[in-house]
Design an enzyme around this catalytic site. Sequence first.
Site, PDB file in Angstrom:
ATOM      1  N   TYR A 135       4.976  -7.317   2.094  1.00  0.00           N
ATOM      2  CA  TYR A 135       5.257  -6.127   2.929  1.00  0.00           C
ATOM      3  C   TYR A 135       4.629  -6.287   4.320  1.00  0.00           C
ATOM      4  O   TYR A 135       5.291  -6.108   5.337  1.00  0.00           O
ATOM      5  CB  TYR A 135       4.719  -4.854   2.256  1.00  0.00           C
ATOM      6  CG  TYR A 135       4.592  -3.702   3.212  1.00  0.00           C
ATOM      7  CD1 TYR A 135       5.712  -3.033   3.663  1.00  0.00           C
ATOM      8  CD2 TYR A 135       3.340  -3.306   3.711  1.00  0.00           C
ATOM      9  CE1 TYR A 135       5.609  -1.998   4.580  1.00  0.00           C
ATOM     10  CE2 TYR A 135       3.226  -2.276   4.615  1.00  0.00           C
ATOM     11  CZ  TYR A 135       4.370  -1.619   5.052  1.00  0.00           C
ATOM     12  OH  TYR A 135       4.253  -0.607   5.969  1.00  0.00           O
ATOM     13  N   LYS A 139       6.275  -6.779   8.379  1.00  0.00           N
ATOM     14  CA  LYS A 139       5.952  -6.045   9.615  1.00  0.00           C
ATOM     15  C   LYS A 139       5.555  -7.017  10.719  1.00  0.00           C
ATOM     16  O   LYS A 139       5.953  -6.855  11.880  1.00  0.00           O
ATOM     17  CB  LYS A 139       4.845  -5.019   9.357  1.00  0.00           C
ATOM     18  CG  LYS A 139       5.267  -3.860   8.466  1.00  0.00           C
ATOM     19  CD  LYS A 139       6.338  -2.987   9.116  1.00  0.00           C
ATOM     20  CE  LYS A 139       6.885  -1.927   8.192  1.00  0.00           C
ATOM     21  NZ  LYS A 139       8.055  -1.207   8.738  1.00  0.00           N
ATOM     22  N   SER A 181       2.691  -1.287  11.444  1.00  0.00           N
ATOM     23  CA  SER A 181       1.628  -0.837  10.548  1.00  0.00           C
ATOM     24  C   SER A 181       0.321  -1.537  10.889  1.00  0.00           C
ATOM     25  O   SER A 181       0.317  -2.697  11.329  1.00  0.00           O
ATOM     26  CB  SER A 181       2.036  -1.186   9.117  1.00  0.00           C
ATOM     27  OG  SER A 181       0.940  -1.059   8.240  1.00  0.00           O
TER      28      SER A 181
HETATM   29  C1  WQD Z   1      -6.069   4.186   0.782  1.00  0.00           C
HETATM   30  C2  WQD Z   1      -7.435   3.965   0.168  1.00  0.00           C
HETATM   31  C3  WQD Z   1      -7.466   2.434  -1.686  1.00  0.00           C
HETATM   32  C4  WQD Z   1      -5.107   4.892  -4.419  1.00  0.00           C
HETATM   33  C5  WQD Z   1      -1.188   1.077   2.599  1.00  0.00           C
HETATM   34  C6  WQD Z   1      -0.552  -0.046   3.353  1.00  0.00           C
HETATM   35  C7  WQD Z   1      -0.466   0.301   4.796  1.00  0.00           C
HETATM   36  C8  WQD Z   1       0.228   1.584   5.015  1.00  0.00           C
HETATM   37  C9  WQD Z   1      -0.255   2.669   4.122  1.00  0.00           C
HETATM   38  C10 WQD Z   1       2.573   1.908   4.513  1.00  0.00           C
HETATM   39  C11 WQD Z   1      -7.703   2.507  -0.174  1.00  0.00           C
HETATM   40  C12 WQD Z   1      -7.855   3.828  -2.109  1.00  0.00           C
HETATM   41  C13 WQD Z   1      -5.793   4.445  -3.302  1.00  0.00           C
HETATM   42  C14 WQD Z   1      -5.846   5.187  -5.608  1.00  0.00           C
HETATM   43  C15 WQD Z   1      -7.877   4.582  -4.460  1.00  0.00           C
HETATM   44  N1  WQD Z   1       1.602   1.319   5.004  1.00  0.00           N
HETATM   45  N2  WQD Z   1      -7.151   4.288  -3.325  1.00  0.00           N
HETATM   46  N3  WQD Z   1      -7.205   5.013  -5.570  1.00  0.00           N
HETATM   47  O1  WQD Z   1      -3.785   0.613   1.128  1.00  0.00           O
HETATM   48  O2  WQD Z   1      -4.877   1.803   3.077  1.00  0.00           O
HETATM   49  O3  WQD Z   1      -2.481   1.293   3.120  1.00  0.00           O
HETATM   50  O4  WQD Z   1      -0.409   2.226   2.774  1.00  0.00           O
HETATM   51  O5  WQD Z   1       3.502   2.212   4.255  1.00  0.00           O
HETATM   52  O6  WQD Z   1       0.195  -0.710   5.448  1.00  0.00           O
HETATM   53  O7  WQD Z   1      -1.339  -1.204   3.189  1.00  0.00           O
HETATM   54  O8  WQD Z   1      -3.271   3.074   1.632  1.00  0.00           O
HETATM   55  O9  WQD Z   1      -3.163   5.161   0.355  1.00  0.00           O
HETATM   56  O10 WQD Z   1      -2.821   2.965  -0.859  1.00  0.00           O
HETATM   57  O11 WQD Z   1      -5.100   3.551  -0.033  1.00  0.00           O
HETATM   58  O12 WQD Z   1      -9.103   4.444  -4.491  1.00  0.00           O
HETATM   59  O13 WQD Z   1      -5.287   5.560  -6.643  1.00  0.00           O
HETATM   60  O14 WQD Z   1      -7.493   4.677  -1.075  1.00  0.00           O
HETATM   61  O15 WQD Z   1      -8.239   1.459  -2.313  1.00  0.00           O
HETATM   62  O16 WQD Z   1      -9.038   2.276   0.108  1.00  0.00           O
HETATM   63  P1  WQD Z   1      -3.721   1.611   2.190  1.00  0.00           P
HETATM   64  P2  WQD Z   1      -3.518   3.714   0.211  1.00  0.00           P
END
Ligand code: WQD
Length: 340
Positions: free
Chosen positions: A151, A155, A126
């Site tokens: 998490y 990785k 990741s």
């Molecule tokens: C994306 C963006 C949030 C939800 C994580 C893991 C990564 C990978 C994928 C997985 C961010 C914003 C989100 C919401 C929001 N691994 N957001 N409101 O955090 O980039 O990555 O998942 O298995 O390792 O860290 O993904 O989809 O959670 O967020 O504003 O309700 O959307 O702040 O900027 P992230 P995400």
Amino acid sequence: MKKILVTGGAGYIGSHTVVELAQAGFEPVIIDDFRNSKESVLSGLRDILGRDVPFHRIDCGDAEALRGVLRAEGNIEGVIHFAAFKAVGESVQKPLAYFRNNVGSLLTLLEVLPEFGVENLVFSSSCTVYGNPDALPVRETTPTKPASSPYGRTKQMCEDIIHDAAGAPGNRLHSILLRYFNPIGAHASARIGELPLGVPNNLIPFVTQTAAGLREKLTIFGNDYDTPDGTNIRDYIHVVDLAKAHIAAVQRLLDRTAPEVVETFNVGTGHGNTVLEVVQTFERATGQKVNYSIGPRRPGDVPAIYADATKVAEVLGFKTETSLADSLASAWKWQLSLAK
Ligand code: WQD
């Protein structure tokens, strides 16, 4: 047909990879215990492929059960290891469960595979291993930073374990580590897609559930970051594109063309988009309004990260094909299919 074992093959990325493997002429064999997926994925796969995919319901961390599968199947040429927990927030609540499952299942695999002469491993890593990077885009050589969650640490640890295992004298393991950026969307058939259990953590399922009226509104986590519109930047890659990168990785391992026993690739589009751009693109692509408001920052979020996708293009010949708008449209089509 070359048999490829897919651990966590009923999961989100796993199931899409099973489709691409089968369509590329491999024979995928799934193991999954449905602890974070559903049995209905298997019927979705059957609808897409027109046949059943060999499946074993076992915990990948159970060495005896794994031996049983490898014995029964015979001739497994490679493994793609997806089986793992993946929720950042949950990992802070239950760190030991994350280390036991994510690190434990890898250790079991690495111990058992040599007993059956299996030497090829593609590992689901990741972009979280980069932590909060100093410079963008991130290259594979960009130094990793402390992970922001257990998490992320699993990785990083799994990558280190694979390097050590492959580097040990007499070891025959060859591995490719794929560092995924943010996978989104669903198969064009809308027969498989992301199945978040409970309230989604990830942005896109939250967006589609809000548009569908299942959630009242999306909270955007902060608009005071140092980015063009103040919201976080991520590299969103369509899950079918991401799945295809695994086929190229498996083929490279089978061909034995790599100069190193362990290779690492970023798998992203090479482009970053802000959260607001994602919401606006979703609205344009689907004609659906997304009710949202701006909330506080989410702890652990890095301001911006996106891939330098040069190495994966040059070495694996991999390029993403699906635009952000088409990826989001596929996520919406999947959401609509869930309501049926
Ligand atoms: C994306 C963006 C949030 C939800 C994580 C893991 C990564 C990978 C994928 C997985 C961010 C914003 C989100 C919401 C929001 N691994 N957001 N409101 O955090 O980039 O990555 O998942 O298995 O390792 O860290 O993904 O989809 O959670 O967020 O504003 O309700 O959307 O702040 O900027 P992230 P995400």
